[in-house]
Each structure stands twice: as C-alpha cells, then as structure tokens.
Design an enzyme around this catalytic site. Structure first.
Site, PDB file in Angstrom:
ATOM      1  N   ASP A 398       0.992  -1.062  -0.031  1.00  0.00           N
ATOM      2  CA  ASP A 398      -0.233  -0.163  -0.139  1.00  0.00           C
ATOM      3  C   ASP A 398       0.830   1.176  -0.113  1.00  0.00           C
ATOM      4  O   ASP A 398       2.027   1.264  -0.195  1.00  0.00           O
ATOM      5  CB  ASP A 398      -0.996  -0.022   1.189  1.00  0.00           C
ATOM      6  CG  ASP A 398      -2.299   0.682   0.945  1.00  0.00           C
ATOM      7  OD1 ASP A 398      -2.219   2.021   0.483  1.00  0.00           O
ATOM      8  OD2 ASP A 398      -3.391   0.082   1.197  1.00  0.00           O
ATOM      9  N   ASP A 512      -5.902   3.246  -7.003  1.00  0.00           N
ATOM     10  CA  ASP A 512      -6.784   3.650  -6.138  1.00  0.00           C
ATOM     11  C   ASP A 512      -7.070   5.159  -6.010  1.00  0.00           C
ATOM     12  O   ASP A 512      -6.606   5.830  -6.913  1.00  0.00           O
ATOM     13  CB  ASP A 512      -6.061   3.411  -4.770  1.00  0.00           C
ATOM     14  CG  ASP A 512      -7.095   3.293  -3.732  1.00  0.00           C
ATOM     15  OD1 ASP A 512      -8.431   3.093  -3.924  1.00  0.00           O
ATOM     16  OD2 ASP A 512      -6.610   3.196  -2.339  1.00  0.00           O
ATOM     17  N   GLU A 515     -11.854   8.041  -8.086  1.00  0.00           N
ATOM     18  CA  GLU A 515     -13.238   8.534  -8.236  1.00  0.00           C
ATOM     19  C   GLU A 515     -13.086   9.890  -9.194  1.00  0.00           C
ATOM     20  O   GLU A 515     -14.018  10.179  -9.944  1.00  0.00           O
ATOM     21  CB  GLU A 515     -13.926   8.365  -6.877  1.00  0.00           C
ATOM     22  CG  GLU A 515     -14.156   7.272  -6.568  1.00  0.00           C
ATOM     23  CD  GLU A 515     -13.044   6.492  -5.765  1.00  0.00           C
ATOM     24  OE1 GLU A 515     -12.857   5.241  -5.922  1.00  0.00           O
ATOM     25  OE2 GLU A 515     -12.100   7.216  -5.214  1.00  0.00           O
ATOM     26  N   ARG A 594     -10.196   0.820  -8.365  1.00  0.00           N
ATOM     27  CA  ARG A 594     -11.388   0.957  -7.498  1.00  0.00           C
ATOM     28  C   ARG A 594     -12.507   1.707  -8.262  1.00  0.00           C
ATOM     29  O   ARG A 594     -13.480   1.137  -8.380  1.00  0.00           O
ATOM     30  CB  ARG A 594     -11.046   1.731  -6.405  1.00  0.00           C
ATOM     31  CG  ARG A 594     -11.806   1.889  -5.411  1.00  0.00           C
ATOM     32  CD  ARG A 594     -11.608   2.322  -3.799  1.00  0.00           C
ATOM     33  NE  ARG A 594     -11.524   4.023  -3.917  1.00  0.00           N
ATOM     34  CZ  ARG A 594     -11.027   4.543  -2.823  1.00  0.00           C
ATOM     35  NH1 ARG A 594     -10.694   3.932  -1.875  1.00  0.00           N
ATOM     36  NH2 ARG A 594     -10.869   5.989  -3.084  1.00  0.00           N
ATOM     37  N   ASP A 610     -12.975  -0.571   0.444  1.00  0.00           N
ATOM     38  CA  ASP A 610     -12.646  -0.517   1.757  1.00  0.00           C
ATOM     39  C   ASP A 610     -13.818  -1.374   2.765  1.00  0.00           C
ATOM     40  O   ASP A 610     -14.216  -0.650   3.479  1.00  0.00           O
ATOM     41  CB  ASP A 610     -12.170   0.632   2.472  1.00  0.00           C
ATOM     42  CG  ASP A 610     -11.274   1.265   1.681  1.00  0.00           C
ATOM     43  OD1 ASP A 610     -10.280   0.381   1.265  1.00  0.00           O
ATOM     44  OD2 ASP A 610     -10.782   2.416   1.364  1.00  0.00           O
ATOM     45  N   HIS A 668      -6.238  -8.537   2.203  1.00  0.00           N
ATOM     46  CA  HIS A 668      -6.066  -7.157   2.507  1.00  0.00           C
ATOM     47  C   HIS A 668      -6.713  -6.570   3.804  1.00  0.00           C
ATOM     48  O   HIS A 668      -7.641  -6.852   4.203  1.00  0.00           O
ATOM     49  CB  HIS A 668      -6.241  -6.281   1.463  1.00  0.00           C
ATOM     50  CG  HIS A 668      -5.953  -4.748   1.448  1.00  0.00           C
ATOM     51  ND1 HIS A 668      -4.560  -4.481   1.891  1.00  0.00           N
ATOM     52  CD2 HIS A 668      -6.533  -3.592   0.964  1.00  0.00           C
ATOM     53  CE1 HIS A 668      -4.500  -3.215   1.734  1.00  0.00           C
ATOM     54  NE2 HIS A 668      -5.628  -2.655   1.426  1.00  0.00           N
TER      55      HIS A 668
END
Length: 952
Positions: A398, A512, A515, A594, A610, A668
């Site tokens: 990450d 990630d 959006e 994502r 998440d 994860h």
C-alpha cells in the site's frame, strides 16, 4: 387529453404506430393519440373510475374532509403507479410546490426505513410531453422528430429532439434521443457500428405519437419489455428523464452499490456518481454502471444500457416500473434481447468490449496490507508464507512504500530494500504489485519532484475555471489531479512509470483513489457558483453535492468539463495505465482499479473497496462480485477477511474459503490492526486456509479457461445460479452461493458458530468435488456438513473440469500433471474444454499461440467387436455391451502443450464396476470405489496429443 399507458399494457394501443422489421415506414398520421389507459380494461377499471368520481363529487357536495380537493384524474392513479414529479431530495413537497409543476398532490403514509416511499407529487395522466411529429426510414432503422409544445419545469427545456432508432442485430436495438438543433456531450466510448439492418429481429417496436412513447415487445411471447408512455419524457439541458414499465420485479445490475443481488423495487433509488466511501447500503459507491438485466416470466431475459456518464439516479417502484434521471448528455439506449441471461451479458459486452485476458499469475493468491512498516517486514510475511508452503503468487504494498505518500517515490529509510525484495520474489516466480493514486503532490520546492513539475509544464492536470491547476488534498497533502482525458497524459504517465520501474521492477499496478477522491470538497478554494457545481437538479448523491469529497464539477479537462467526465475518471486512468504497462513489459498488464465504468474490463479488474471485518461484509461480497460479472469485469473480488476493523480466526477462515473462489483473490488489511495473513493463525486455521488455497490452485486450468471464454465471447466467470437455471424461480433471489462457469457450485458458510450450511441445489445430479459422491436433487434447499476446515463444492452433472496438482505458485502448478474430473450426466455424457498458453504473452489467441482441447464422454450401445471396420453388420448384430468413451480432441496446438502431462482421469457417476479400461485401445489398470468413482492413474499423456479412454 393525453394519457399515459397503464403499466400492464400487453397489446398495441389504438392509434399506436407499429414498426415492422421490413416494409413501409410508419408515418405520424398513422400514430394517433393513445386511448386512455383505462379504456377496454374491463369492469374493474371502470368501477375504479366511477368510484373516484363519486368520491370527488361527494367531497364537493358535503364540503369534504379537511384538505384540498383532489381532481378525479389524480385519484385514478394507483399508488404503485405514481411516477414522481418532484424528486428533489431534502425538499418538503407541499401542494403549492407540486401544483406549480402541474402535477397531482396526494399525501400518503410516511415511508419507513429511510426510503422515500410513495411520491406525494406525481404526474397526472394528461401531463404534457413530446409529440412524434415525423418518422422516416433509414438504412438501419428510422429517424424521427419529437416536439414539445409546452415547456416542462426545468430550465432550458429543449423543444425539438431527434430520435434515432437502429435495428443493429436480431437481438440488439439502439435508441438514441438528443437535441435536434445543437450537439451535446456524448460519452467518448468506442461502440460498434451496425452495417446493415437486422433481418429477423426477435423484438417488435411500436411508437405512440401523442404523447410520444416507445413500446418494445418480445416477439416469441408478446411480453412488453419497455413502455415509456407511463410518464412524460423530459429533456432539459441539465435534467433528462424517461420512465418505463417493467415486465417483472426481477431486476439486477445498476452499480455500484452494496446490497442484495436482486434489487428491491419498493421505492428504491439508486444513484450513480463515483464516490470514495466505505461500502455502505444505499450510498453511491466507487463506480457507475447504468446497465440492468431483467428476468421475465418463463425464464427469458433482457438488458438495458444507458450510455451516459453524467450524474444520474434510477428510481425503482413496485408497479413495477423504472425511471432514469440524468443531468447531462443524451439518452442513448442499447437494449439486449438475450433471450437467456448469459446471452444478454454477451450482447452487452459486444457493445462495451470483451474483458482482457489476465496473466495466469493474476489468478493466484495475493497478499497485502496497509501497515507494513518496512520492506523488511513485508519480506518477513513472504518468507513466512513460503515456510508454511502456503500458495502465494503476488505480494503487494500500500502507500507505506512511498516517500511522503508521493507517487513514483520510495521511502529511503524504511523501504530501501524493496528492490531486493522484488528481485527475491522474481527468483521464486512470484510477483510484486504496488499502489498508485492519481493525486500528484503539488507542494514541493520547484525542481524537486519531476512528476508534478513536468505535468505542470505540459499542462496535464485538471484546471479550475480560471485555467489554473485545481488543487485538492489527498495522502501527500495538497495535490493536483492528472487529466487522463488528455492523450498527452499517457506519455507523461508512461515516463513516470518507466523511471520507477527501472528502480523497482513491479509487475502490476493497483490504481486507487480514482473517483477521483479528494479530502476537500472541490478544491482548496472551494468551487465557483454556477450550474455545473450547483445544477438545477442534483441526484441523491452522498454529501448532497457533486463536489463532495471530489473535485469541482466545473473543473476543465481536455475532452470536456469534469461534470461530464467524473464517472469516467477511473476508466481513463486504467486505459493509460494498461497502455504504459504493455510498453514497459511487453506482456499482459495486471491492473486493479477502484473506480470503474462500462468497458473497464478491457483494461483492469476491480476490488470491492474498503470493506469491514464483519460477517455481513463477507456476505455482501457475493452479490458484489456477481454484479460485476454482469458489468463485464470478471476479474473481481473483495478484501478477504475484511479491510477495516479486526477480524477473528473463525471469520478469517471462513472468508479465506469464500475468497479462494473470488476470481480475484486478495487478503488485504488496514494499518493499526492485527495481521490477518494465513501464517498468523492457529495451526488448524492455517491448515484450513492452506488447503482451500491448494484447492483453488488445483482448479487454475479450469479458471483460466473460464477467463479465456470471458475474453473471447463475454461469458461470466463467477455466475449467479439463475444464469444456468433461469426457469427455476427459486434461483432468482439467490446470492449466498454462486457458480464458477456453468458447472462448479460454491456454497460458503456465512455465519458464525455453525458446522453446517443450507444451500440450494438445483434439479439434477451433483457430485461432491472432493469425493465424487453423487447427490440427486429435485431442486431444493439442502443442509450440508461444513466443519471449519471444509468448503462445500459440487460439480454439475455433464461437466469435465481440467485440474492440476497444485504448487505454491501458478508457475509451479502449471508444470505439474493434469487431472481431469469427469462428472457423468444421468445419460452418461459429459463435456469440458481447456485453454492453454504461456500464461502471460499478449494476444496469444489472436496470434494462434495457444492450445485448445475439447473433452467429451459418450456412450455407445453396442460393442465394436460385433462390427469390424468396414463391416456391413447392423446394430442388431452387435453384442449388447455398453461402451463409455472419453475423448480428448486437440483443436489447436502450440509448443507449450508438449510440456504438460495428463496424469489422471477421475470419472464420477460410473454406475457399474467396469470389467476393463482401454487407453487408446490398450488395457489400463484402474480403481473403482463404492461411491461410483472410476480412477485411472499414470496416463502419462502429452497435452498436445488426443486420446480415447473406454470403460466397459
């Protein structure tokens, strides 16, 4: 008086124009006004009308009960059929507000559970809409003109619309409505162009002239699939709305949301606007997929895709009915007629594109966490996995590895040994995947951070309305956001990745926060006032604002404003990333994103975000992955054992069992929680996790072949049960089980403290995957033993599964002997296939660098000894000996197949002990068990060679 159709319309209405696939073009004169929907509906409807008028008259005569009188035309509309005329959220709708729009107002019972409930303000039967003024034939269909003579209630109403209809294929219809005078934004998605009109469509199309409406039917059954005359069409600059009836309540898709696979039609509104938020019921989540699949009575299915990327919501109601509302673009619909659900999804992907073929290692087990404090700590986890011989293909990091959470940097203190770790992974035939965010740190001294300096110099970031880079805040602090709609950004992105790859040769990328996510609302300076950031209508987005925790909708991008492109951001980043990885590595790219949009499967997979370490989150992962199967993104999974919160040993064991059957399997975890990789648990739990991963690895040939079929023709990998049993209504709501392909049933435990699980077993013979014991089901719920170390897997009769002796990596596995599992049908037949290539090269199928085998079992009713070759003997002269013949046919071969051996054939459901087994005509030793399993070992056959095996 104009009137909108009753939802149960099943026959052409008087005056409606009927469009055949051939013949004369309908004219507007032949599409007269529709008769009121209650005409011809019988005494019941007449009684309702009479009752409504009587009630209204009595109220006038007697002074009525308190409150204003309700016009009879409003009383006629049943609650379930009321289409919302005032959908604004957080507005208390009064009669004055409602009637200012020309709509009916009737108070009803308050909603429960936070839902909106029955609308108090709804359209009357005579609400003005568009009229179909002209309709002319074209080579592919027809073109029409729609005219609105009385404005609706949103600003900049568009009075003249162009209607384009194309009969693209016998199972695909394309209907597009846009401004007749001025161009509007349209989604920059490559779609196929029809070259000729469909010759024998399985659908028929009718139009209503006044009010304008579309009625689409399935020819074979007469079922009305779409009826848009149920409510007025509204087409304003920033508010587009069209409603339709639905032929049933069995509706799926419309992502991304958390919930059951089967949507509730109980006044349920689904919002599509990409948003960074932990998966929560009723919220708009990371991606936008304006596509639904609907199951009709009798097992037929159809799908509808609205090609529109603006903020939208889809309102479902129990009539059953559906309303599309979007705040930009055009109404661009594709309708897919199936007729079975598998075909619907294939037809959808013919438009948006088939998914990419993943590398084989992508289907192995992946391990990650946020909170590895160093590369050495990461390395220790990898070594522990190897020490326990637990399968693992990829290790991830990450944002911990970054220097100050900045992209394309490496923490020089804690992650200095990362290049050595990656080298070690590669020596052990494992891979390394790292995270990247689209927010580029903007608060560095000039000249100290090349990604920002160069992006700024080339003008590659989202800009404000003033033409300056829009600055938000993400992990590194203040950030600018890459504009992936700009083709020049691709080269900058590639150069950044090349520079980092030269130091840390990563194998895949995890994109990630795309959006895009922003810790601020809009930007450091907020957002300007105006109708892009504060439109006349805002769908029911989380935060009640288009720029809540993202960038301003008014932000400028190369292709358009962010208002139009927001939902495409993750797709555009995935395209740029896939292009870069192909250039860097020359192999199939591996990307997990994502945020997603239709056609994303061509470039990346997806994980469900998440989630939390809770039992309900484990359950919700199943409808999540099945929904993304519908969306054409088969490489999908959830964070195994949960991302946030602290897992328990039981929960993690059960989740590892389920997660071993996610198409994309990754454990994860978040920071500041205890570790949850398999090595940290008790020996019993660790062994259970290892065993189920070994089971997954044994099935990699089968899984890989499923992905080939997805890539080739749009088959689903993880599949809802109703796809295979569409006529079985008991399967329509099932989302606690799923299939791999058409033949492997997965029934996980989703509750704590149990040692059994109840699951539905469709009609037919099913075999226990581990033992081969048979189960003959009439289509029923069955209780199955499920101790903590066991996951229930069943093979469907008639299937042949290619499996392999598992290793601890996919590369180690692919060198081991194959075992073919044959699950005989009740008629002693079976079928299966195998796709095999080098597991990583680009376009192997397209270039012919692959092997493809088909396996069959047939039963012959007499001995070949009774008929010599060339004999004229009839069947009646044959010895009455049943021969069962397994055949492996190589339809295409490549060099890789010569390196693989078929070692074992296990045949389930052999009812009688064989007297002998013949391999290519030579007798072969075998074993036969009381549970009717025949096993032939030590075959030693090259995968590149066809063969036959007989038992009699």
């Amino acid at each position: 008086m104009k009137s909108y159709q009753k939802l149960t319309t099943a026959v052409p209405q008087p005056g409606a124009c009927h469009v055949e696939e051939e013949g004369a073009t309908p004219t507007p004169a032949g599409c007269g006004k529709l008769a009121p929907w209650w005409v011809g509906s019988g005494l019941l409807v007449a009684a309702v009308l009479l009752s409504a008028i009587t009630v209204w008259v009595l109220r006038q005569v007697s002074g009525g009960w308190p409150g204003p009188a309700v016009p009879p035309k409003c009383l006629l509309v049943p609650e379930s059929h009321r289409f919302d005329c005032y959908p604004e959220h957080h507005v208390v709708v009064t009669q004055e507000l409602c009637e200012s729009r020309g709509c009916c107002f009737i108070e009803s019972s308050p909603p429960v559970g936070g839902k909106r409930g029955v609308p108090w303000c709804f359209y009357p039967p005579d609400f003005p809409s568009y009229t179909l003024e002209s309709l002319n034939q074209t080579a592919l269909g027809m073109v029409g003109l729609l005219v609105r003579r009385k404005k609706a209630y949103y600003p900049r109403d568009i009075e003249r619309l162009r209607l384009d209809v194309e009969f693209e294929t016998d199972t695909r219809l394309h209907i597009k409505i846009t401004d007749a005078a001025s161009p509007r934004y349209e989604v920059p998605l490559e779609v196929p162009r029809a070259m000729k009109r469909a010759e024998k469509p399985i659908y028929s199309l009718d139009f209503s002239r006044d009010p304008f409406g579309v009625l689409l039917r399935r020819r074979a059954t007469g079922t009305v699939l779409l009826n848009t005359t149920v409510a007025p069409l509204i087409f304003a600059d920033q508010f587009l709305q069209i409603a339709t009836s639905l032929p049933s309540r069995f509706l799926y898709g419309l992502g991304e949301h958390r919930g059951t696979l089967l949507h509730s039609l109980d006044w349920n509104t689904l919002t599509l606007w990409a948003r960074d938020i932990s998966p929560t019921e009723s919220f708009n989540l990371y991606g936008a997929h304006p596509f639904y699949l609907l199951m009709e009575e009798g097992g037929d299915a159809h799908g509808v895709f609205l090609l529109n990327s603006n903020a939208m919501e889809v309102a479902l109601q129990p009539a059953p009915g559906l309303t599309w509302r979007t705040i930009g673009g055009v109404l661009d619909f594709y309708i897919f007629l199936g007729p079975d659900p598998n075909m619907v999804i294939q037809q959808y992907q013919q438009v948006i594109g088939f998914p990419a073929m993943p590398p084989l290692w992508a289907l192995g087990f992946h391990l990650c966490r946020w909170g590895y404090k160093s590369s050495n700590e990461t390395w220790q986890t990898v070594r522990a996995m190897r020490n326990y011989q637990i399968p693992q293909d990829a290790q991830w990091n990450d944002i911990d590895y970054m220097d100050g959470y900045r992209d394309f940097t490496l923490d020089p203190q804690n992650f200095a040994s990362l290049p050595s770790l990656v080298e070690d992974l590669h020596k052990h035939r494992q891979r390394y995947v790292m995270i990247l965010d689209p927010g580029i740190s903007s608060n560095n001294p000039h000249g100290s951070y090349w990604p920002f300096d160069e992006g700024l110099r080339r003008g590659l970031f989202l800009n404000t309305t003033q033409g300056q880079p829009l600055i938000g805040q993400v992990w590194p602090g203040f950030t600018a956001f890459a504009d992936f709609s700009n083709p020049d950004t691709y080269q900058w992105w590639l150069e950044n990745l090349q520079r980092f790859h030269a130091h840390v040769p990563f194998d895949g990328l995890w994109i990630d926060m795309n959006e895009p996510s922003n810790f601020m609302d809009g930007s450091e300076d907020g957002c300007p006032t105006g109708e892009l950031d504060s439109p006349p209508y805002t769908p029911a987005v989380l935060g009640d604002s288009l720029f809540a925790k993202t960038v301003c909708a008014s932000a400028k991008q190369k292709t358009s404003v962010h208002y139009n492109l927001h939902n495409l951001y993750g797709l555009m980043e995935a395209k740029a990333t896939a292009s870069a990885l192909i250039q860097i590595q020359g192999k199939r790219p591996f990307i997990i994103s994502r945020s997603t949009f239709p056609s994303q499967g061509r470039y990346s997979g997806h994980w469900l975000g998440d989630n939390r370490s809770q039992w309900k989150d484990m359950y919700y992962s199943i409808p999540g992955l099945l929904s993304f199967s519908l969306f054409g993104i088969p490489l999908v999974g959830a964070d195994i054992c949960g991302f946030s919160g602290s897992t328990s040993e039981e929960l993690c064991t059960r989740w590892m069992q389920l997660g071993a059957f996610y198409p994309f399997a990754r454990n994860h975890n978040t920071q500041n929680e205890k570790a949850q990789d398999p090595t940290v648990f008790s020996p019993a739990a660790r062994t259970a996790m290892k065993d189920v991963l070994l089971t997954r690895y044994s099935l990699l040939p089968f899984l890989y072949t499923l992905f080939h079929r997805a890539h080739l023709q749009g088959d689903t990998v993880a599949r809802p049960l109703f796809f295979e049993f569409p006529w079985d209504t008991a399967t329509l709501g099932l989302d606690r089980q799923f299939l791999w392909g058409w033949s492997l049933l997965v029934t996980p435990v989703l509750e704590p403290g149990v040692d059994s699980v109840t699951g539905y077993v469709p009609r037919g013979v099913w075999y226990d995957f581990y033992t081969g014991s048979s189960l003959n089901s009439s289509g029923e719920m069955l209780k199955m033993s499920a101790p903590l170390e066991h996951l229930n897997l069943h093979v469907r009769e008639g299937a042949i599964l290619p499996t392999q002796k598992p290793g601890t990596t996919s590369e180690a596995t692919r060198r081991n002997p194959l075992r073919l599992i044959v699950a005989l049908s009740s008629s002693a037949t079976a079928w299966g296939d195998l796709f095999w290539d080098d597991g990583e090269s680009l376009d192997t199928f397209e270039r012919g660098s692959y092997s493809y085998l088909v396996f069959n079992v047939t039963q012959v009713g007499c001995s070949e000894e009774g008929r010599g070759e060339g004999s004229s003997a009839t069947l009646s002269s044959c010895h009455p000996v049943l021969q069962n013949i397994f055949t492996s046919t190589v339809l295409h071969a490549s060099s890789e197949a010569t390196e693989v051996i078929i070692g074992t054939l296990s045949i389930f459901g052999v009812r009688q002990p064989p007297s002998k087994v013949l391999l290519n005509g030579q007798e072969k030793p075998f074993s036969y068990l009381d549970n009717q399993v025949l096993t032939v070992d030590d075959l030693g056959l090259s995968l590149s060679q066809g063969f036959t095996l007989q038992w009699l």
